[in-house]
Write a protein that holds these residues in place. Structure first.
Motif, PDB file in Angstrom:
ATOM      1  N   TRP A  93      15.763  16.821 108.387  1.00  0.00           N
ATOM      2  CA  TRP A  93      14.960  16.302 109.492  1.00  0.00           C
ATOM      3  C   TRP A  93      15.160  17.103 110.779  1.00  0.00           C
ATOM      4  O   TRP A  93      14.333  17.060 111.671  1.00  0.00           O
ATOM      5  N   LEU A  94      16.257  17.873 110.861  1.00  0.00           N
ATOM      6  CA  LEU A  94      16.501  18.746 112.012  1.00  0.00           C
ATOM      7  C   LEU A  94      16.232  20.216 111.683  1.00  0.00           C
ATOM      8  O   LEU A  94      16.458  21.094 112.513  1.00  0.00           O
ATOM      9  N   LYS A  95      15.803  20.471 110.447  1.00  0.00           N
ATOM     10  CA  LYS A  95      15.608  21.840 109.952  1.00  0.00           C
ATOM     11  C   LYS A  95      16.890  22.651 110.126  1.00  0.00           C
ATOM     12  O   LYS A  95      16.880  23.796 110.556  1.00  0.00           O
ATOM     13  N   PHE A  96      18.014  22.013 109.778  1.00  0.00           N
ATOM     14  CA  PHE A  96      19.345  22.603 109.908  1.00  0.00           C
ATOM     15  C   PHE A  96      19.919  22.830 108.519  1.00  0.00           C
ATOM     16  O   PHE A  96      19.877  21.949 107.664  1.00  0.00           O
ATOM     17  N   ARG A  97      20.468  24.013 108.313  1.00  0.00           N
ATOM     18  CA  ARG A  97      21.104  24.352 107.041  1.00  0.00           C
ATOM     19  C   ARG A  97      22.243  25.322 107.334  1.00  0.00           C
ATOM     20  O   ARG A  97      22.056  26.290 108.060  1.00  0.00           O
ATOM     21  N   LYS A  98      23.430  25.037 106.773  1.00  0.00           N
ATOM     22  CA  LYS A  98      24.591  25.890 107.035  1.00  0.00           C
ATOM     23  C   LYS A  98      25.413  26.071 105.764  1.00  0.00           C
ATOM     24  O   LYS A  98      25.714  25.103 105.066  1.00  0.00           O
ATOM     25  N   LEU A  99      25.785  27.308 105.487  1.00  0.00           N
ATOM     26  CA  LEU A  99      26.704  27.613 104.394  1.00  0.00           C
ATOM     27  C   LEU A  99      28.109  27.328 104.909  1.00  0.00           C
ATOM     28  O   LEU A  99      28.584  27.982 105.831  1.00  0.00           O
ATOM     29  N   SER A 154      25.783  12.288 106.753  1.00  0.00           N
ATOM     30  CA  SER A 154      25.080  12.793 107.931  1.00  0.00           C
ATOM     31  C   SER A 154      24.253  14.023 107.558  1.00  0.00           C
ATOM     32  O   SER A 154      24.343  15.073 108.160  1.00  0.00           O
ATOM     33  N   GLY A 155      23.504  13.881 106.509  1.00  0.00           N
ATOM     34  CA  GLY A 155      22.761  14.974 105.898  1.00  0.00           C
ATOM     35  C   GLY A 155      23.162  15.028 104.435  1.00  0.00           C
ATOM     36  O   GLY A 155      23.637  14.046 103.880  1.00  0.00           O
ATOM     37  N   ILE A 156      23.003  16.173 103.837  1.00  0.00           N
ATOM     38  CA  ILE A 156      23.369  16.331 102.427  1.00  0.00           C
ATOM     39  C   ILE A 156      24.267  17.549 102.273  1.00  0.00           C
ATOM     40  O   ILE A 156      23.964  18.623 102.789  1.00  0.00           O
ATOM     41  N   ASN A 157      25.382  17.371 101.578  1.00  0.00           N
ATOM     42  CA  ASN A 157      26.236  18.477 101.160  1.00  0.00           C
ATOM     43  C   ASN A 157      25.840  18.830  99.736  1.00  0.00           C
ATOM     44  O   ASN A 157      25.853  17.965  98.860  1.00  0.00           O
ATOM     45  N   TYR A 158      25.470  20.072  99.515  1.00  0.00           N
ATOM     46  CA  TYR A 158      25.172  20.557  98.174  1.00  0.00           C
ATOM     47  C   TYR A 158      26.380  21.345  97.701  1.00  0.00           C
ATOM     48  O   TYR A 158      26.766  22.331  98.336  1.00  0.00           O
ATOM     49  N   LYS A 159      26.997  20.910  96.608  1.00  0.00           N
ATOM     50  CA  LYS A 159      28.119  21.630  96.011  1.00  0.00           C
ATOM     51  C   LYS A 159      27.586  22.335  94.778  1.00  0.00           C
ATOM     52  O   LYS A 159      27.107  21.694  93.847  1.00  0.00           O
ATOM     53  N   LEU A 160      27.661  23.662  94.789  1.00  0.00           N
ATOM     54  CA  LEU A 160      27.004  24.474  93.768  1.00  0.00           C
ATOM     55  C   LEU A 160      27.992  25.358  93.026  1.00  0.00           C
ATOM     56  O   LEU A 160      28.913  25.906  93.627  1.00  0.00           O
ATOM     57  N   VAL A 161      27.770  25.503  91.748  1.00  0.00           N
ATOM     58  CA  VAL A 161      28.454  26.513  90.945  1.00  0.00           C
ATOM     59  C   VAL A 161      27.343  27.420  90.443  1.00  0.00           C
ATOM     60  O   VAL A 161      26.351  26.947  89.888  1.00  0.00           O
ATOM     61  N   LEU A 162      27.496  28.732  90.667  1.00  0.00           N
ATOM     62  CA  LEU A 162      26.420  29.644  90.314  1.00  0.00           C
ATOM     63  C   LEU A 162      26.958  30.943  89.737  1.00  0.00           C
ATOM     64  O   LEU A 162      28.119  31.280  89.921  1.00  0.00           O
TER      65      LEU A 162
END
Length: 76
Positions: free
Chosen positions: A62-68, A34-42
């Motif tokens: 597509w909804l311009k939605f982004r959440k940490l 239902s969108g994309i989960n980005y799993k990051l190591v930084l």
């Protein structure tokens, strides 16, 4: 993926009034749900201390939605 990683660090700093500075993306994975989960190591710096962090960002472009959804300091 750099834009997503910068968002994760900026959002973490906003939420915790932190001062981490992104140094590099060590690893990044995506998961479509239902969108994309980005799993990051930084790698990020807090003053002179180097930190390894794990972050997860959920995005629905597509909804311009982004959440940490999580940000964890692995070692400092």
């Amino acid at each position: 993926m750099t834009e997503i990683t910068e968002f994760a660090v900026d959002e973490h700093n906003t939420q915790l009034k932190g001062s981490l500075k992104l140094e590099e993306v060590v690893k990044g994975e995506t998961q479509v749900i239902s969108g994309i989960n980005y799993k990051l190591v930084l790698q990020a710096k807090d003053g002179t201390a180097d930190n390894s962090c794990e972050a997860v960002v959920w995005e629905k472009a597509w909804l311009k939605f982004r959440k940490l959804t999580s940000f964890t300091l692995v070692k400092g």
